[in-house]
Design an enzyme around this catalytic site. Structure first.
Site, PDB file in Angstrom:
ATOM      1  N   GLU A   1      17.110  73.018  26.090  1.00  0.00           N
ATOM      2  CA  GLU A   1      18.454  73.626  25.475  1.00  0.00           C
ATOM      3  C   GLU A   1      18.255  73.924  24.028  1.00  0.00           C
ATOM      4  O   GLU A   1      17.553  72.919  23.348  1.00  0.00           O
ATOM      5  CB  GLU A   1      19.435  72.247  25.816  1.00  0.00           C
ATOM      6  CG  GLU A   1      20.906  72.958  25.419  1.00  0.00           C
ATOM      7  CD  GLU A   1      22.028  71.854  25.698  1.00  0.00           C
ATOM      8  OE1 GLU A   1      21.557  70.655  25.784  1.00  0.00           O
ATOM      9  OE2 GLU A   1      23.283  72.448  25.674  1.00  0.00           O
TER      10      GLU A   1
ATOM     11  N   ALA B   1      19.448  62.502  22.781  1.00  0.00           N
ATOM     12  CA  ALA B   1      19.117  62.730  24.351  1.00  0.00           C
ATOM     13  C   ALA B   1      19.424  64.047  25.100  1.00  0.00           C
ATOM     14  O   ALA B   1      20.167  64.741  24.361  1.00  0.00           O
ATOM     15  CB  ALA B   1      19.963  61.476  25.147  1.00  0.00           C
ATOM     16  N   MET B   2      18.830  64.126  26.301  1.00  0.00           N
ATOM     17  CA  MET B   2      19.057  65.393  26.708  1.00  0.00           C
ATOM     18  C   MET B   2      19.206  65.264  28.077  1.00  0.00           C
ATOM     19  O   MET B   2      18.315  64.745  28.950  1.00  0.00           O
ATOM     20  CB  MET B   2      17.949  66.456  26.405  1.00  0.00           C
ATOM     21  CG  MET B   2      17.856  67.803  27.294  1.00  0.00           C
ATOM     22  SD  MET B   2      19.152  68.691  26.611  1.00  0.00           S
ATOM     23  CE  MET B   2      19.504  69.759  28.110  1.00  0.00           C
ATOM     24  N   GLU B   3      20.197  65.924  28.789  1.00  0.00           N
ATOM     25  CA  GLU B   3      20.670  65.800  30.189  1.00  0.00           C
ATOM     26  C   GLU B   3      19.943  66.435  31.317  1.00  0.00           C
ATOM     27  O   GLU B   3      20.424  66.632  32.500  1.00  0.00           O
ATOM     28  CB  GLU B   3      22.073  66.280  30.211  1.00  0.00           C
ATOM     29  CG  GLU B   3      22.516  67.628  30.178  1.00  0.00           C
ATOM     30  CD  GLU B   3      22.840  68.118  28.729  1.00  0.00           C
ATOM     31  OE1 GLU B   3      22.265  67.700  27.866  1.00  0.00           O
ATOM     32  OE2 GLU B   3      23.467  69.254  28.639  1.00  0.00           O
TER      33      GLU B   3
ATOM     34  N   HIS C   1      27.128  59.539  28.405  1.00  0.00           N
ATOM     35  CA  HIS C   1      27.284  60.835  28.165  1.00  0.00           C
ATOM     36  C   HIS C   1      26.226  61.720  28.684  1.00  0.00           C
ATOM     37  O   HIS C   1      26.639  62.666  29.396  1.00  0.00           O
ATOM     38  CB  HIS C   1      26.827  60.989  26.496  1.00  0.00           C
ATOM     39  CG  HIS C   1      27.008  62.415  26.022  1.00  0.00           C
ATOM     40  ND1 HIS C   1      28.172  62.844  25.261  1.00  0.00           N
ATOM     41  CD2 HIS C   1      26.056  63.460  26.005  1.00  0.00           C
ATOM     42  CE1 HIS C   1      27.846  64.176  24.891  1.00  0.00           C
ATOM     43  NE2 HIS C   1      26.752  64.604  25.510  1.00  0.00           N
ATOM     44  N   GLU C   2      25.073  61.508  28.867  1.00  0.00           N
ATOM     45  CA  GLU C   2      24.346  62.414  29.702  1.00  0.00           C
ATOM     46  C   GLU C   2      24.299  62.321  31.178  1.00  0.00           C
ATOM     47  O   GLU C   2      24.188  63.359  32.056  1.00  0.00           O
ATOM     48  CB  GLU C   2      22.667  61.935  29.340  1.00  0.00           C
ATOM     49  CG  GLU C   2      22.277  61.799  27.759  1.00  0.00           C
ATOM     50  CD  GLU C   2      22.833  62.976  27.011  1.00  0.00           C
ATOM     51  OE1 GLU C   2      22.660  64.256  27.563  1.00  0.00           O
ATOM     52  OE2 GLU C   2      22.957  62.951  25.841  1.00  0.00           O
TER      53      GLU C   2
ATOM     54  N   HIS D   1      27.025  64.440  32.068  1.00  0.00           N
ATOM     55  CA  HIS D   1      26.737  65.927  31.945  1.00  0.00           C
ATOM     56  C   HIS D   1      26.112  66.269  33.375  1.00  0.00           C
ATOM     57  O   HIS D   1      25.927  67.477  33.935  1.00  0.00           O
ATOM     58  CB  HIS D   1      25.392  66.270  31.148  1.00  0.00           C
ATOM     59  CG  HIS D   1      26.061  66.366  29.547  1.00  0.00           C
ATOM     60  ND1 HIS D   1      27.063  67.427  29.560  1.00  0.00           N
ATOM     61  CD2 HIS D   1      25.605  65.947  28.609  1.00  0.00           C
ATOM     62  CE1 HIS D   1      27.243  67.479  28.221  1.00  0.00           C
ATOM     63  NE2 HIS D   1      26.406  66.673  27.590  1.00  0.00           N
TER      64      HIS D   1
ATOM     65  N   GLU E   1      30.022  69.537  25.669  1.00  0.00           N
ATOM     66  CA  GLU E   1      29.621  68.635  24.911  1.00  0.00           C
ATOM     67  C   GLU E   1      30.963  67.666  24.493  1.00  0.00           C
ATOM     68  O   GLU E   1      30.730  66.641  24.393  1.00  0.00           O
ATOM     69  CB  GLU E   1      29.161  69.152  23.417  1.00  0.00           C
ATOM     70  CG  GLU E   1      27.587  69.326  23.889  1.00  0.00           C
ATOM     71  CD  GLU E   1      26.735  68.703  24.651  1.00  0.00           C
ATOM     72  OE1 GLU E   1      27.125  67.513  24.932  1.00  0.00           O
ATOM     73  OE2 GLU E   1      25.687  68.954  25.053  1.00  0.00           O
TER      74      GLU E   1
HETATM   75  N1  BES Z   1      22.880  68.457  25.620  1.00  0.00           N
HETATM   76  C1  BES Z   1      22.713  67.654  24.280  1.00  0.00           C
HETATM   77  C2  BES Z   1      21.405  67.429  23.507  1.00  0.00           C
HETATM   78  C3  BES Z   1      21.143  68.689  22.860  1.00  0.00           C
HETATM   79  C4  BES Z   1      21.661  68.613  21.485  1.00  0.00           C
HETATM   80  C5  BES Z   1      20.309  69.564  23.046  1.00  0.00           C
HETATM   81  C6  BES Z   1      21.283  69.717  20.747  1.00  0.00           C
HETATM   82  C7  BES Z   1      20.254  70.678  22.265  1.00  0.00           C
HETATM   83  C8  BES Z   1      20.556  70.889  21.168  1.00  0.00           C
HETATM   84  C9  BES Z   1      23.062  66.046  24.991  1.00  0.00           C
HETATM   85  O1  BES Z   1      23.896  66.029  25.890  1.00  0.00           O
HETATM   86  C10 BES Z   1      23.865  65.602  23.735  1.00  0.00           C
HETATM   87  O2  BES Z   1      24.905  65.822  23.380  1.00  0.00           O
HETATM   88  N2  BES Z   1      23.280  64.460  23.197  1.00  0.00           N
HETATM   89  C11 BES Z   1      23.769  63.802  21.677  1.00  0.00           C
HETATM   90  C12 BES Z   1      24.026  62.369  22.309  1.00  0.00           C
HETATM   91  C13 BES Z   1      25.439  62.198  22.869  1.00  0.00           C
HETATM   92  C14 BES Z   1      25.787  60.537  23.138  1.00  0.00           C
HETATM   93  C15 BES Z   1      26.606  62.605  21.761  1.00  0.00           C
HETATM   94  C16 BES Z   1      22.771  63.731  20.957  1.00  0.00           C
HETATM   95  O3  BES Z   1      21.605  64.266  20.854  1.00  0.00           O
HETATM   96  O4  BES Z   1      23.338  63.774  19.856  1.00  0.00           O
HETATM   97 ZN    ZN Z   2      25.836  66.311  25.570  1.00  0.00          ZN
END
Ligand code: BES
Ligand code: ZN
Length: 830
Positions: A125, A258-260, A293-294, A297, A316
């Site tokens: 992503e 983290a990444m879902e 959170h993940e 998703h 998000e």
């Molecule tokens: N999909 C995001 C990860 C992501 C962020 C991928 C930016 C590519 C670019 C993931 O679901 C996410 O939102 N992670 C958050 C943590 C969450 C608990 C707010 C993060 O990485 O900060």
């Molecule tokens: Zn997210």
């Protein structure tokens, strides 16, 4: 880079058969992919996404296609000699590199005892799948994937393995089961020397948590939380978890939190590991939130995906809202929704009070612009307005509408409008109309109550910016009834203004009262008539509206000076934050002691009550109040706090750290700030730590020294392998926060800009490089930032730079206006 057009319109893949042979030592990979898909119109040319790949062959059947790669567009054009139409199977052969960039296919090196080990993983992503195989790398281009990997070490992917074999050279060949129809950005793989534990949900889904072998003992909390969340979401969404298994892995180098990835969720170490004797309660709560959170998703995002990145907020924002439902369900003592009001909601209000904020639904074109909107507006305003809508529609209708939405669009894509439609269908509201200005206009209103007359106007923290003429529909409460303020003024039909208009802090607004009402509220603040959310909201609102001069900061101090027995950690968190802002900006080193008598009055009761030692059966609330109280006591040298800190520190030096994890940050930085120990000593402790959470506490302490030699040493460390790439920002933030190293760091930043850009230029961390400049508070920095970036390519930084500059100017104006009055007030009133 150029406009991103939609490649799916000319070729729609339905299946990828992908084989990757990864050489972790050479850091190269070779691949082969057969893409089956549909050409809607007859054509000689097919465009695919591809970046940093060397494509050596492309065929359809027996026909060789001509290959023309365009790195600017991140595409490859394949040209056939004859026109093609209908279903095709394109085969491509290619090679690429395993990079250190934390996106695409990348490696993380880490220490295991004396050995350096290497893990391989992916981060696709938002647009990095194209760095690993040619594909249509757009969220609507959903397809199934059949993946085969050849790796040195065991490998994981989204689905369970179907066959596993060892090659003659000892390498591993793994074939994975076909995935469901899904977007390319959710495909993932991990290969490394991993330890694991596992459990099953009540319906039998296999859940596993993985980490480098050295960390396997710290996976239990994550596993339990994951099982609990999956069960909660299956019930809440009314849809079974769509895959057979759910894996979660701790990755040593990780750009985001983290990444879902569907069925294979990857985490930054600090967002997954809990070491009960070294992890603070705050960090443990963060782990629960990230997992929740993940896992949200897996339905909202993976099963139903946004159509394009301009609806990223939906993905998000929604996950950032519902994670709280899951964590609240699993850990009711944590008062998750109050935490939301003190944390995310405040942060959202704060960023969105800038004229340079952006609407939640934001047009994006360049991939780097996509990265930039993974920001505070998306992650904090997003969930805040969903919470407002949830409360407005009612929990039942909201959930029913949501279930309908997910069922209707499962394995497909949807837009913000689609969600509003499903929610309108089950409620008596035109949700699209209600949400329109909250999602398509930037900003939010300040509600001013004068007597029983209410007015609304956009709130901007910068005193010279002009409010827009948007009128938002604002759900409020007049004491006995709900009402909707959707005009610029409204006369309440009650005799007296209710204590608070936004009782649960669920509307995304700030509220200003007249001084008579503030006096009443100040009295109520020290009794128990107001809810915790109301107390948090009241204090935060007053300090926020003082930024542009609506009230004076002294009004805020007046409000909190009588607080002492306050029982909520969230109120303490709020007070701690406001006092820190007043101290750093309005008082500075020279005058900070002016605040000592007041802080002493405020914290003494709780300092006596809680002292330093956690009691076995104390509430989690008390456990969370203590760190704020002790941090304040150490900051102002109160009571016996300095002596206790020194004594505990002696233990640390002697190799016996008995400081409760919740209190360590405060003690470590107190020790550095007061110059009680040497850089070398702390550096040694930093290097000895294996748990990154603890290592980072020492890192922050290493940035808190007052002498410039120390700052220079820290800046040098940043470019060595003693600092993980993912943690560079943490070091820079520490150094920029520290007034003694601020200038040195800014000089270093400009000198090393090419390096910073090369390290982080295309990934998630890039825009943080601009955001952290908002830590400055003197006007001249705004000009220096402008001039430094004037001749640079700022794609992907523009929003963040504007916001940083505007907040510097806002704070500078606040300092100018309120420093003297606050100092006077402190001299006279306490
Ligand atoms: N999909 C995001 C990860 C992501 C962020 C991928 C930016 C590519 C670019 C993931 O679901 C996410 O939102 N992670 C958050 C943590 C969450 C608990 C707010 C993060 O990485 O900060
Ligand atoms: Zn997210």
């Amino acid at each position: 880079m150029k406009h991103t057009s939609r490649l799916i319109e000319q070729f729609a893949p339905s299946n990828y058969q992908l084989e990757l042979d990864i050489n972790a030592e050479q850091l190269t990979f070779s691949g082969h992919v057969a893409i089956t898909g549909e050409l809607p119109d007859a054509t000689n040319t097919i465009l695919l996404h591809a970046s940093q790949l060397d494509i050596t062959a492309a065929i359809i059947g027996d026909d060789e296609l001509a290959i023309a790669a365009d790195e600017d567009w991140q595409t490859v054009t394949l040209t056939a000699t004859e026109p093609l139409a209908g279903e095709q199977r394109i085969e491509l052969t290619f090679t690429g590199r395993v990079t250190p960039t934390m996106h695409g296919l990348y490696y993380s090196d880490y220490q295991d005892g004396d050995l350096t080990k290497r893990m391989i993983s992916t981060q696709f992503e938002s647009h990095h799948a194209r760095e690993v195989f040619p594909c249509i790398d757009e969220p609507t281009a959903k397809a199934t994937f059949d993946l085969t990997l050849i790796t040195d070490l065991p490998a994981l992917s989204n689905t369970p393995e179907s066959t596993l074999g060892q090659l003659d050279d000892g390498r591993v060949k793994t074939t994975f089961e076909r995935t469901p129809r899904m977007s390319t950005y959710l495909l993932a793989l991990v290969s490394g020397e991993l330890g694991q534990i596992e459990a099953h949900t009540n319906r039998g889904t296999l859940v596993r948590t993985f980490a480098p072998i050295k960390d396997v003992d710290y996976l239990k909390f994550a596993l339990d939380t994951a099982v609990g969340c999956l069960e909660f979401y299956e019930d809440y969404f009314g849809i079974e978890y769509p895959l057979e298994k759910c894996d979660m892995v701790s990755i040593p180098e990780f750009a985001a939190g983290a990444m879902e990835n569907w069925g294979l969720i990857t985490y930054r170490e600090t967002a997954l590991l809990v070491d009960e004797s070294n992890t603070s309660l705050a960090n443990k709560q963060m782990v629960a939130h990230v997992i929740a959170h993940e896992l949200a998703h897996q339905w909202f995002g993976n099963l139903v995906t946004m159509e394009w990145w301009d609806d990223l907020w939906l993905n998000e924002g929604f996950a950032s809202w519902i994670e709280n439902m899951a964590v609240d369900h699993l850990y009711p003592d944590w008062q998750v929704w109050t935490e939301f009001v003190a944390g995310d909601y405040q942060a959202g209000l704060s960023i969105d009070s800038l004229d340079s904020s952006h609407p939640i639904v934001q047009q994006v074109h360049d991939p780097r612009e996509i990265n930039e909107i993974f920001d505070t507006v998306t992650y904090r305003k997003g969930p805040s307005i969903i919470r407002m809508l949830h409360d407005y529609l009612g929990a039942g209708a909201f959930r029913t509408g949501l279930q309908q939405y997910l069922k209707k669009h499962a394995y497909g894509n949807a837009t913000t409008a689609d969600l509003w439609q499903s929610l309108s269908a089950v409620s008596n509201h035109d949700v699209g109309q209600f949400m329109k200005d909250w999602t398509t206009s930037r900003g939010y209103p300040l509600i001013t109550a004068d007597g029983t007359t209410l007015t609304q106007q956009q709130f901007l923290e910068h005193p010279d910016k002009q409010p827009s003429d948007v009128i938002w529909p604002v759900p409020l409460h007049d004491g006995s009834n709900s009402l909707l303020l959707d005009t610029s003024t409204l006369q309440l039909e009650v005799d007296e203004l209710p204590l608070t208009l936004n009782p649960n802090q669920s509307s995304f607004v700030r509220v200003a009262y007249n001084s008579k009402h503030y006096q009443r509220l100040a009295d109520e603040l020290v009794t128990d008539t107001l809810t915790t959310a109301e107390r948090v909201g009241l204090i935060s609102d007053v300090f926020a509206i003082a930024m542009n001069g609506t009230v004076s900061t002294t009004d805020g101090l007046q409000l909190i000076k009588r607080i002492n027995t306050e029982p909520s950690n969230h109120v303490w968190e709020t007070i701690g934050g406001e006092l820190a802002a007043v101290r750093t900006h309005l008082l500075g080193d020279v005058h900070q002691q002016l605040m000592e008598p007041m802080v002493s009055d405020i914290v003494s009761a709780n300092y006596q009550r809680l002292s330093w030692k956690p009691v076995a059966d104390e509430s989690e609330t008390d456990r969370l109040i203590r760190p704020t109280i002790i941090a304040l006591a150490l900051r102002y040298d109160l009571f016996d706090a300095p002596a206790v800190a020194r004594k505990l520190w002696d233990g640390v030096i002697a190799g016996n750290n008995t400081i409760p994890p919740d209190l360590r940050s405060s003690v470590y930085s107190y020790i550095t700030r007061t110059g009680s120990d040497s850089y070398d000593q702390l550096l040694e402790l930093y290097e000895q730590q294996t748990l990154n959470e603890e290592k980072l506490r020492f890192a922050r302490a290493l940035t808190a020294f007052e002498d410039s030699a120390a700052a220079n040493r820290s800046l040098e460390l940043i470019q060595t392998d003693k600092v993980r790439q993912q943690d560079v920002i943490t070091w820079l933030v520490g150094l920029l926060r520290n007034p003694h190293s601020r200038q040195i760091t800014w000089d270093w930043y400009r000198q090393n800009w090419d390096w910073l850009q090369q390290q982080f230029g295309h990934g998630h961390i890039y825009s943080y490089l601009a955001q952290i400049l908002g830590l400055f508070s003197k006007q001249h920095y705004a000009a220096e930032i402008r001039s430094f970036f004037k001749d640079k390519d700022t794609t992907g930084l523009e929003l963040s730079l504007e916001q940083a500059i505007e907040s510097i100017e806002t704070v500078a104006a606040w300092i100018e206006r309120d420093s003297e009055p606050v100092r006077d007030w402190l001299r006279k009133n306490v």
